[in-house]
Design an enzyme around this catalytic site. Sequence first.
Site, PDB file in Angstrom:
ATOM      1  N   LYS A  15     135.884  86.810  90.870  1.00 48.59           N
ATOM      2  CA  LYS A  15     135.480  85.717  91.764  1.00 48.59           C
ATOM      3  C   LYS A  15     134.813  84.574  90.988  1.00 48.59           C
ATOM      4  O   LYS A  15     135.139  83.413  91.172  1.00 48.59           O
ATOM      5  CB  LYS A  15     134.458  86.215  92.810  1.00 48.59           C
ATOM      6  CG  LYS A  15     134.911  87.401  93.610  1.00 48.59           C
ATOM      7  CD  LYS A  15     133.824  87.893  94.554  1.00 48.59           C
ATOM      8  CE  LYS A  15     132.586  88.443  93.886  1.00 48.59           C
ATOM      9  NZ  LYS A  15     132.764  89.707  93.157  1.00 48.59           N
ATOM     10  N   ARG A  90     126.879  88.587 101.939  1.00 43.89           N
ATOM     11  CA  ARG A  90     127.212  89.959 101.556  1.00 43.89           C
ATOM     12  C   ARG A  90     126.835  90.956 102.638  1.00 43.89           C
ATOM     13  O   ARG A  90     127.111  92.140 102.493  1.00 43.89           O
ATOM     14  CB  ARG A  90     126.437  90.325 100.302  1.00 43.89           C
ATOM     15  CG  ARG A  90     127.224  90.185  99.025  1.00 43.89           C
ATOM     16  CD  ARG A  90     126.248  90.493  97.913  1.00 43.89           C
ATOM     17  NE  ARG A  90     126.851  90.966  96.723  1.00 43.89           N
ATOM     18  CZ  ARG A  90     127.053  90.218  95.643  1.00 43.89           C
ATOM     19  NH1 ARG A  90     126.782  88.948  95.667  1.00 43.89           N
ATOM     20  NH2 ARG A  90     127.553  90.749  94.556  1.00 43.89           N
ATOM     21  N   ARG A 129     132.996  92.759  79.966  1.00 46.17           N
ATOM     22  CA  ARG A 129     132.419  91.427  80.262  1.00 46.17           C
ATOM     23  C   ARG A 129     131.207  91.142  79.385  1.00 46.17           C
ATOM     24  O   ARG A 129     130.357  92.004  79.168  1.00 46.17           O
ATOM     25  CB  ARG A 129     132.001  91.355  81.728  1.00 46.17           C
ATOM     26  CG  ARG A 129     131.222  90.054  82.029  1.00 46.17           C
ATOM     27  CD  ARG A 129     131.114  89.740  83.480  1.00 46.17           C
ATOM     28  NE  ARG A 129     130.468  90.786  84.241  1.00 46.17           N
ATOM     29  CZ  ARG A 129     130.397  90.791  85.561  1.00 46.17           C
ATOM     30  NH1 ARG A 129     130.951  89.810  86.241  1.00 46.17           N
ATOM     31  NH2 ARG A 129     129.801  91.771  86.195  1.00 46.17           N
ATOM     32  N   ARG A 162     125.318  92.317  80.890  1.00 48.58           N
ATOM     33  CA  ARG A 162     124.365  92.359  81.997  1.00 48.58           C
ATOM     34  C   ARG A 162     123.815  93.768  82.195  1.00 48.58           C
ATOM     35  O   ARG A 162     124.532  94.752  82.010  1.00 48.58           O
ATOM     36  CB  ARG A 162     125.062  91.903  83.292  1.00 48.58           C
ATOM     37  CG  ARG A 162     125.193  90.417  83.412  1.00 48.58           C
ATOM     38  CD  ARG A 162     126.078  89.940  84.546  1.00 48.58           C
ATOM     39  NE  ARG A 162     126.019  90.670  85.795  1.00 48.58           N
ATOM     40  CZ  ARG A 162     126.721  90.340  86.886  1.00 48.58           C
ATOM     41  NH1 ARG A 162     127.504  89.269  86.860  1.00 48.58           N
ATOM     42  NH2 ARG A 162     126.637  91.065  87.981  1.00 48.58           N
ATOM     43  N   ARG A 173     127.189  99.715  92.831  1.00 50.66           N
ATOM     44  CA  ARG A 173     127.416  98.395  93.446  1.00 50.66           C
ATOM     45  C   ARG A 173     128.666  98.428  94.310  1.00 50.66           C
ATOM     46  O   ARG A 173     128.695  97.876  95.410  1.00 50.66           O
ATOM     47  CB  ARG A 173     127.580  97.321  92.358  1.00 50.66           C
ATOM     48  CG  ARG A 173     126.262  96.916  91.728  1.00 50.66           C
ATOM     49  CD  ARG A 173     126.448  96.268  90.367  1.00 50.66           C
ATOM     50  NE  ARG A 173     127.155  95.010  90.395  1.00 50.66           N
ATOM     51  CZ  ARG A 173     127.721  94.444  89.330  1.00 50.66           C
ATOM     52  NH1 ARG A 173     127.674  95.038  88.152  1.00 50.66           N
ATOM     53  NH2 ARG A 173     128.327  93.299  89.424  1.00 50.66           N
TER      54      ARG A 173
HETATM   55  P1  AP5 Z   1     133.972  87.870  86.901  1.00 48.01           P
HETATM   56  O1  AP5 Z   1     134.658  86.591  87.221  1.00 48.01           O
HETATM   57  O2  AP5 Z   1     132.674  87.815  86.187  1.00 48.01           O
HETATM   58  O3  AP5 Z   1     133.873  88.782  88.227  1.00 48.01           O
HETATM   59  P2  AP5 Z   1     133.001  88.624  89.547  1.00 48.01           P
HETATM   60  O4  AP5 Z   1     133.875  89.031  90.670  1.00 48.01           O
HETATM   61  O5  AP5 Z   1     132.364  87.273  89.600  1.00 48.01           O
HETATM   62  O6  AP5 Z   1     131.933  89.772  89.259  1.00 48.01           O
HETATM   63  P3  AP5 Z   1     130.364  89.903  89.439  1.00 48.01           P
HETATM   64  O7  AP5 Z   1     129.979  91.233  88.827  1.00 48.01           O
HETATM   65  O8  AP5 Z   1     129.636  88.711  88.903  1.00 48.01           O
HETATM   66  O9  AP5 Z   1     130.216  89.986  90.954  1.00 48.01           O
HETATM   67  P4  AP5 Z   1     129.166  90.662  91.732  1.00 48.01           P
HETATM   68  O10 AP5 Z   1     129.547  90.218  93.071  1.00 48.01           O
HETATM   69  O11 AP5 Z   1     128.960  92.103  91.621  1.00 48.01           O
HETATM   70  O12 AP5 Z   1     127.794  90.155  91.066  1.00 48.01           O
HETATM   71  P5  AP5 Z   1     126.839  88.927  91.374  1.00 48.01           P
HETATM   72  O13 AP5 Z   1     126.516  88.253  90.121  1.00 48.01           O
HETATM   73  O14 AP5 Z   1     127.333  88.137  92.530  1.00 48.01           O
HETATM   74  O15 AP5 Z   1     135.028  88.774  86.062  1.00 48.01           O
HETATM   75  C1  AP5 Z   1     134.656  90.054  85.541  1.00 48.01           C
HETATM   76  C2  AP5 Z   1     135.206  90.207  84.101  1.00 48.01           C
HETATM   77  O16 AP5 Z   1     136.634  90.275  84.157  1.00 48.01           O
HETATM   78  C3  AP5 Z   1     134.875  89.027  83.169  1.00 48.01           C
HETATM   79  O17 AP5 Z   1     134.668  89.536  81.877  1.00 48.01           O
HETATM   80  C4  AP5 Z   1     136.146  88.139  83.212  1.00 48.01           C
HETATM   81  O18 AP5 Z   1     136.340  87.427  81.994  1.00 48.01           O
HETATM   82  C5  AP5 Z   1     137.234  89.186  83.415  1.00 48.01           C
HETATM   83  N1  AP5 Z   1     138.340  88.736  84.246  1.00 48.01           N
HETATM   84  C6  AP5 Z   1     138.296  87.862  85.305  1.00 48.01           C
HETATM   85  N2  AP5 Z   1     139.513  87.735  85.859  1.00 48.01           N
HETATM   86  C7  AP5 Z   1     140.347  88.554  85.151  1.00 48.01           C
HETATM   87  C8  AP5 Z   1     141.732  88.871  85.252  1.00 48.01           C
HETATM   88  N3  AP5 Z   1     142.515  88.347  86.202  1.00 48.01           N
HETATM   89  N4  AP5 Z   1     142.250  89.755  84.353  1.00 48.01           N
HETATM   90  C9  AP5 Z   1     141.470  90.329  83.401  1.00 48.01           C
HETATM   91  N5  AP5 Z   1     140.156  90.056  83.228  1.00 48.01           N
HETATM   92  C10 AP5 Z   1     139.593  89.197  84.110  1.00 48.01           C
HETATM   93  O19 AP5 Z   1     125.537  89.707  91.925  1.00 48.01           O
HETATM   94  C11 AP5 Z   1     124.716  90.460  91.048  1.00 48.01           C
HETATM   95  C12 AP5 Z   1     123.575  91.087  91.853  1.00 48.01           C
HETATM   96  O20 AP5 Z   1     122.753  90.076  92.469  1.00 48.01           O
HETATM   97  C13 AP5 Z   1     124.009  91.986  93.023  1.00 48.01           C
HETATM   98  O21 AP5 Z   1     124.316  93.294  92.571  1.00 48.01           O
HETATM   99  C14 AP5 Z   1     122.758  91.931  93.933  1.00 48.01           C
HETATM  100  O22 AP5 Z   1     121.745  92.776  93.452  1.00 48.01           O
HETATM  101  C15 AP5 Z   1     122.294  90.494  93.764  1.00 48.01           C
HETATM  102  N6  AP5 Z   1     122.890  89.592  94.775  1.00 48.01           N
HETATM  103  C16 AP5 Z   1     123.762  88.565  94.541  1.00 48.01           C
HETATM  104  N7  AP5 Z   1     124.110  87.975  95.697  1.00 48.01           N
HETATM  105  C17 AP5 Z   1     123.459  88.636  96.683  1.00 48.01           C
HETATM  106  C18 AP5 Z   1     123.441  88.513  98.105  1.00 48.01           C
HETATM  107  N8  AP5 Z   1     124.182  87.573  98.744  1.00 48.01           N
HETATM  108  N9  AP5 Z   1     122.681  89.371  98.816  1.00 48.01           N
HETATM  109  C19 AP5 Z   1     121.922  90.300  98.210  1.00 48.01           C
HETATM  110  N10 AP5 Z   1     121.909  90.490  96.852  1.00 48.01           N
HETATM  111  C20 AP5 Z   1     122.672  89.661  96.102  1.00 48.01           C
END
Ligand code: AP5
Length: 223
Positions: A15, A90, A129, A162, A173
Site C-alpha cells: 500500500k 482500520r 523490507r 522496523r 498484525r
Molecule cells: P510496503 O509498501 O511497505 O507495504 P505496506 O502495505 O505499506 O505495509 P506496512 O507494513 O507499512 O503496512 P501496515 O499497514 O502494517 O503498517 P503501518 O505502517 O500502516 O511494502 C512492503 C515491502 O514489499 C517493501 O519492502 C516494498 O519494497 C516491497 N514491495 C511492495 N510492493 C511489492 C511488489 N509488488 N512485489 C514485491 N515487493 C513489493 O502501521 C504500523 C503500525 O502503526 C500498526 O501496526 C499500528 O500499531 C499502528 N497504526 C497505524 N495506523 C493505525 C490506525 N489507523 N489505527 C491504529 N493503529 C495504527
Amino acid sequence: MPLDLIFMGPPGAGKGTQAARVAAQRGLAHIATGDMLRAAVRDGTELGRQAKEIMARGDLVPDEVIIGMIRERLSGGGTENGFILDGFPRTLAQAEALDAMLDGLDRRIAAVPVFNLGLEALVERIGGRRVCRAQEHVYHLVTKPPAVPGICDVDGSELYQRDDDREDVIRTRYRKQWEDAATPVLDYYEDRDLVVFIDASGTPEQVSQELDELFGRLEAARS
Ligand code: AP5
C-alpha cells in the site's frame, strides 16, 4: 473536485509503495498513519512514547488518538486535489469518524482499493523490507534494493528494519489487525460499493498498472 481514496490491505501488501508513487504522480496528499506514528516515535513526543510499544507488539493504537491525528491533518492544507489514506481507517469506529469528518468538509470517498496478498507471501515480502531513518522511504533487499547497500538513495540516511517487521509480529498484525479489526471495515465499504480488489501478488510494475487503470476510470468518470 478532489479525488479522495482509502488504500486498504494487510501489512506489507504494498500500500505504502503504491500510495507514495500515485500521490506524487497525481498531486494527491499521501496520509499514512503508520508513517505519522513512526515520526512521533522518532521525535520523542508524548504520542510517540505511547505508541512505540503498542506498535512494536503489533497492536492497534487507540482509536481516539488516531482519529484526532487524522482530524488535525485533514483540517490542515495540502489536500485540495485529493488524498490517499494509507493505514486509516482500520476499525469500524475509525471509519464512522472519518465519514463524519468528510461530511463536515463536504467530501466523499471515491474508491477503496484493497490490496490482496496471502500471509506467507506477506511474511516473505516484509522480511526483506528496509526503511530509511529520515523520511520512511521504503526499499526491499531483493525487489527494490538501494544503489548503495544500507543507505537511502533519496536522502542518504541509514536504512533499518522496523521493530514490527519480525516474523512473529507480522503474524500478530495480520491476525489482529487484518483478519479481526479490518473485516467490519471492509464490509462497511463493500456495503457502499466502494471496494475494488487489487491483485497485489504481481511485480510492483504490474500492481502499478492495475492501480493506474483504476485511477484513469475514476478521473474519466469525473470529467
Ligand atoms: P510496503 O509498501 O511497505 O507495504 P505496506 O502495505 O505499506 O505495509 P506496512 O507494513 O507499512 O503496512 P501496515 O499497514 O502494517 O503498517 P503501518 O505502517 O500502516 O511494502 C512492503 C515491502 O514489499 C517493501 O519492502 C516494498 O519494497 C516491497 N514491495 C511492495 N510492493 C511489492 C511488489 N509488488 N512485489 C514485491 N515487493 C513489493 O502501521 C504500523 C503500525 O502503526 C500498526 O501496526 C499500528 O500499531 C499502528 N497504526 C497505524 N495506523 C493505525 C490506525 N489507523 N489505527 C491504529 N493503529 C495504527
